[in-house]
Design a protein around this motif. Structure first.
Motif, PDB file in Angstrom:
ATOM      1  N   ALA A 137       0.802  -1.218   0.000  1.00 28.04           N
ATOM      2  CA  ALA A 137       0.000   0.000   0.000  1.00 28.04           C
ATOM      3  C   ALA A 137       0.835   1.267   0.000  1.00 28.04           C
ATOM      4  CB  ALA A 137      -0.932   0.002   1.220  1.00 28.04           C
ATOM      5  N   VAL A 138       2.145   1.153   0.238  1.00 29.45           N
ATOM      6  CA  VAL A 138       3.015   2.337   0.252  1.00 29.45           C
ATOM      7  C   VAL A 138       3.315   2.760  -1.184  1.00 29.45           C
ATOM      8  CG1 VAL A 138       5.275   3.237   0.929  1.00 29.45           C
ATOM      9  CG2 VAL A 138       4.027   1.701   2.470  1.00 29.45           C
ATOM     10  N   PRO A 139       3.065   4.007  -1.542  1.00 29.40           N
ATOM     11  CA  PRO A 139       3.314   4.450  -2.920  1.00 29.40           C
ATOM     12  C   PRO A 139       4.805   4.510  -3.225  1.00 29.40           C
ATOM     13  CG  PRO A 139       2.671   6.307  -1.561  1.00 29.40           C
ATOM     14  CD  PRO A 139       2.495   5.086  -0.714  1.00 29.40           C
ATOM     15  N   SER A 140       5.117   4.407  -4.496  1.00 27.47           N
ATOM     16  CA  SER A 140       6.522   4.410  -4.901  1.00 27.47           C
ATOM     17  C   SER A 140       7.051   5.810  -5.144  1.00 27.47           C
ATOM     18  CB  SER A 140       6.701   3.574  -6.171  1.00 27.47           C
ATOM     19  OG  SER A 140       5.923   4.103  -7.225  1.00 27.47           O
ATOM     20  N   ARG A 141       6.174   6.765  -5.456  1.00 23.10           N
ATOM     21  CA  ARG A 141       6.658   8.112  -5.778  1.00 23.10           C
ATOM     22  C   ARG A 141       6.136   9.155  -4.799  1.00 23.10           C
ATOM     23  NH1 ARG A 141       8.439   8.699 -11.386  1.00 23.10           N
ATOM     24  NH2 ARG A 141       8.475   6.638 -12.368  1.00 23.10           N
ATOM     25  N   THR A 142       4.827   9.448  -4.853  1.00 27.07           N
ATOM     26  CA  THR A 142       4.256  10.496  -4.002  1.00 27.07           C
ATOM     27  C   THR A 142       3.990   9.953  -2.608  1.00 27.07           C
ATOM     28  OG1 THR A 142       3.182  11.447  -5.954  1.00 27.07           O
ATOM     29  CG2 THR A 142       2.394  12.172  -3.791  1.00 27.07           C
ATOM     30  N   PRO A 143       4.614  10.529  -1.561  1.00 26.38           N
ATOM     31  CA  PRO A 143       4.414  10.025  -0.202  1.00 26.38           C
ATOM     32  C   PRO A 143       2.949  10.080   0.226  1.00 26.38           C
ATOM     33  CG  PRO A 143       6.278  11.527  -0.300  1.00 26.38           C
ATOM     34  CD  PRO A 143       5.570  11.664  -1.608  1.00 26.38           C
ATOM     35  N   ALA A 144       2.552   9.139   1.097  1.00 27.31           N
ATOM     36  CA  ALA A 144       1.186   9.090   1.620  1.00 27.31           C
ATOM     37  C   ALA A 144       1.241   9.015   3.134  1.00 27.31           C
ATOM     38  CB  ALA A 144       0.442   7.892   1.055  1.00 27.31           C
ATOM     39  N   GLY A 145       0.214   9.539   3.789  1.00 27.16           N
ATOM     40  CA  GLY A 145       0.142   9.511   5.226  1.00 27.16           C
ATOM     41  C   GLY A 145      -0.281   8.146   5.739  1.00 27.16           C
ATOM     42  N   PRO A 146      -0.106   7.928   7.062  1.00 27.80           N
ATOM     43  CA  PRO A 146      -0.449   6.630   7.643  1.00 27.80           C
ATOM     44  C   PRO A 146      -1.913   6.251   7.463  1.00 27.80           C
ATOM     45  CG  PRO A 146       0.897   7.901   9.147  1.00 27.80           C
ATOM     46  CD  PRO A 146       0.532   8.832   8.029  1.00 27.80           C
ATOM     47  N   ALA A 147      -2.816   7.208   7.563  1.00 23.18           N
ATOM     48  CA  ALA A 147      -4.238   6.905   7.421  1.00 23.18           C
ATOM     49  C   ALA A 147      -4.556   6.422   6.008  1.00 23.18           C
ATOM     50  CB  ALA A 147      -5.071   8.126   7.765  1.00 23.18           C
ATOM     51  N   THR A 148      -3.943   7.083   5.033  1.00 24.44           N
ATOM     52  CA  THR A 148      -4.171   6.675   3.631  1.00 24.44           C
ATOM     53  C   THR A 148      -3.632   5.268   3.389  1.00 24.44           C
ATOM     54  OG1 THR A 148      -3.995   8.986   2.913  1.00 24.44           O
ATOM     55  CG2 THR A 148      -3.710   7.282   1.224  1.00 24.44           C
ATOM     56  N   ILE A 149      -2.465   5.003   3.929  1.00 19.71           N
ATOM     57  CA  ILE A 149      -1.863   3.671   3.750  1.00 19.71           C
ATOM     58  C   ILE A 149      -2.688   2.610   4.473  1.00 19.71           C
ATOM     59  CG2 ILE A 149       0.173   2.274   4.259  1.00 19.71           C
ATOM     60  CD1 ILE A 149       1.861   4.826   3.894  1.00 19.71           C
ATOM     61  N   ALA A 150      -3.162   2.925   5.698  1.00 14.34           N
ATOM     62  CA  ALA A 150      -3.980   1.971   6.440  1.00 14.34           C
ATOM     63  C   ALA A 150      -5.259   1.637   5.687  1.00 14.34           C
ATOM     64  CB  ALA A 150      -4.314   2.541   7.823  1.00 14.34           C
ATOM     65  N   SER A 151      -5.869   2.659   5.080  1.00 10.34           N
ATOM     66  CA  SER A 151      -7.090   2.423   4.309  1.00 10.34           C
ATOM     67  C   SER A 151      -6.818   1.533   3.100  1.00 10.34           C
ATOM     68  CB  SER A 151      -7.682   3.769   3.872  1.00 10.34           C
ATOM     69  OG  SER A 151      -8.816   3.569   3.054  1.00 10.34           O
ATOM     70  N   ALA A 152      -5.714   1.821   2.394  1.00 12.99           N
ATOM     71  CA  ALA A 152      -5.377   1.018   1.207  1.00 12.99           C
ATOM     72  C   ALA A 152      -5.047  -0.421   1.590  1.00 12.99           C
ATOM     73  CB  ALA A 152      -4.209   1.649   0.465  1.00 12.99           C
ATOM     74  N   ALA A 153      -4.455  -0.617   2.782  1.00 16.81           N
ATOM     75  CA  ALA A 153      -4.101  -1.965   3.223  1.00 16.81           C
ATOM     76  C   ALA A 153      -5.238  -2.663   3.938  1.00 16.81           C
ATOM     77  CB  ALA A 153      -2.882  -1.905   4.140  1.00 16.81           C
ATOM     78  N   ALA A 154      -6.335  -1.932   4.219  1.00 20.20           N
ATOM     79  CA  ALA A 154      -7.488  -2.487   4.943  1.00 20.20           C
ATOM     80  C   ALA A 154      -7.066  -3.038   6.296  1.00 20.20           C
ATOM     81  CB  ALA A 154      -8.195  -3.538   4.109  1.00 20.20           C
TER      82      ALA A 154
END
Length: 399
Positions: A345-362
């Motif tokens: 769920a961690v993006p390769s280019r544009t950084p993402a916050g923990p909440a965004t990553i948690a949502s993408a990883a369910a």
């Protein structure tokens, strides 16, 4: 080592002389002659043949057995043919023994596994070479296949034979073009002896183009045959000798074989003798491998692709296991499932916050934060002022 002419004969001169003559007047692997020798001994069997008449009780049992098996049997015609050959062979056995070396049942060098053939056991084996046949066959594998082999097939046969020989496993084959010849040449590159089983006399080079190969085998192994010196090959003798190739070894490897192939005849003998039967796969577009694929698909043969796999099947149980083949491992393989989901769920280019990553990883935020910290410590990701991103790959080191 086998005995040469004039050596002490523990099996008995009369028996040896009779068997030598029988190899000249009776085709190899004849079940009637096999039982005749069982019942009356070689000398007794030969005496009946020369008289042109078998014991009535023997005839009765043979005919009853043939009727029960619904098998055609004409003993009178068979014995007449034998007697005719015998009449023209007077004195030949002595000459054969004077110039050749005959190994017979009861000799110290006789391979006991040939007795598994029962009635079809060879009457004797003519040997050319200095190796001890019994010792050479204690750890042995037969490698056979198509005469019209491809470059892939001959390469595979030679590589397998060389690898087996390097590990002190003798290689047995029939000396023919294609797979057989490649197997013998590969074995000669190793340390163990190789054995050629011919369908003609050991002094007959067939095929003639393999004369140099047979000469090398005699120096490093054995050339053997059920036929006495000078006998030429026939189609039937090629098929009959295949049972000896299968019986001598612990297992048979079919490298290439078409759907109609003499190698499949050897495979049938190996199966009947409860020997290990193995087959090397080939391209599905090649007819010459179709027989191997059929054996594998019908579960009659085990698919093998390397020397360790062959030795695992024919070697000692528990001591000769082939290594388990695995693909290359990656550090990511050792991450637990939650950490793998966060990493994906961690993006390769544009950084993402923990909440965004948690949502993408369910996954819960607390679990995600824990995984992010571990991934950063392991060097998978980077934390930036605006969030998390994958760590860029390291540049290639200079050559």
């Amino acid at each position: 080592m086998g005995r040469g002419p004039g050596a002490v004969d523990p099996a008995g001169d009369a028996d040896r002389l009779a068997r030598a003559e029988i190899t000249r007047i009776v085709e190899p692997g004849d079940p009637v002659m096999g039982r005749l020798i069982e019942e009356y001994g070689a000398a007794g069997a030969l005496a009946q043949v020369r008289q042109g008449m078998l014991e009535p009780e023997f005839v009765r049992v043979e005919e009853e057995t043939a009727n029960a098996e619904r098998r055609r049997l004409n003993l009178a015609q068979l014995v007449t043919g034998w007697a005719g050959r015998a009449a023209g062979c007077t004195g030949r056995a002595e000459d054969d023994l004077a110039s050749g070396r005959l190994l017979i049942p009861g000799d110290p060098g006789w391979p006991s596994q040939l007795n598994d053939l029962g009635r079809l056991r060879p009457y004797g084996l003519w040997l050319d070479g200095e190796e001890d046949l019994r010792f050479a066959c204690l750890r042995s594998v037969s490698i056979v296949g198509a005469r019209a082999a491809t470059a892939y097939g001959t390469h595979a046969a030679a590589e397998l034979a060389a690898g087996l020989s390097d590990r002190s496993w003798s290689v047995i084959s029939g000396g023919a073009y294609g797979i057989d010849g490649a197997a013998h040449r590969g074995a000669l590159a190793g340390v163990a002896p190789t054995i050629v089983v011919l369908a003609c006399g050991t002094d007959v080079s067939y095929p003639s183009a393999h004369a140099d190969l047979f000469r090398a085998v005699r120096e490093r192994g054995l050339v053997i045959s059920e036929s006495p010196p000078g006998v030429q090959p026939t189609r039937l003798r090629f098929l009959v000798r295949n049972r000896v190739i299968a019986a001598l070894s612990r297992g048979t490897v079919i490298v290439q074989a078409a759907l109609r192939s003499g190698a499949l005849n050897t495979a049938s003998h190996a199966s009947a003798l409860n020997r290990q039967l193995m087959a090397v796969p080939g391209p599905i577009t090649t007819d010459v491998s179709a027989g191997c694929h059929t054996l594998i698909r019908q579960a009659r043969a085990t698919c093998v692709t390397s020397v360790p796999e062959i030795i695992e099947l024919v070697g000692s149980i528990g001591d000769d296991l082939a290594p388990v083949l695995r693909g290359p491992s990656h550090p990511r393989d050792y991450l637990n499932e939650e950490t793998k989901r966060v990493l994906d769920a961690v993006p390769s280019r544009t950084p993402a916050g923990p909440a965004t990553i948690a949502s993408a990883a369910a996954l819960p935020l607390t679990t995600t934060l824990s995984c992010l910290g571990g991934l950063e410590s392991a060097g998978y990701i980077l934390q930036t002022p605006t969030g998390w991103r994958l760590k860029p790959p390291s540049p290639n080191p200079p050559n």
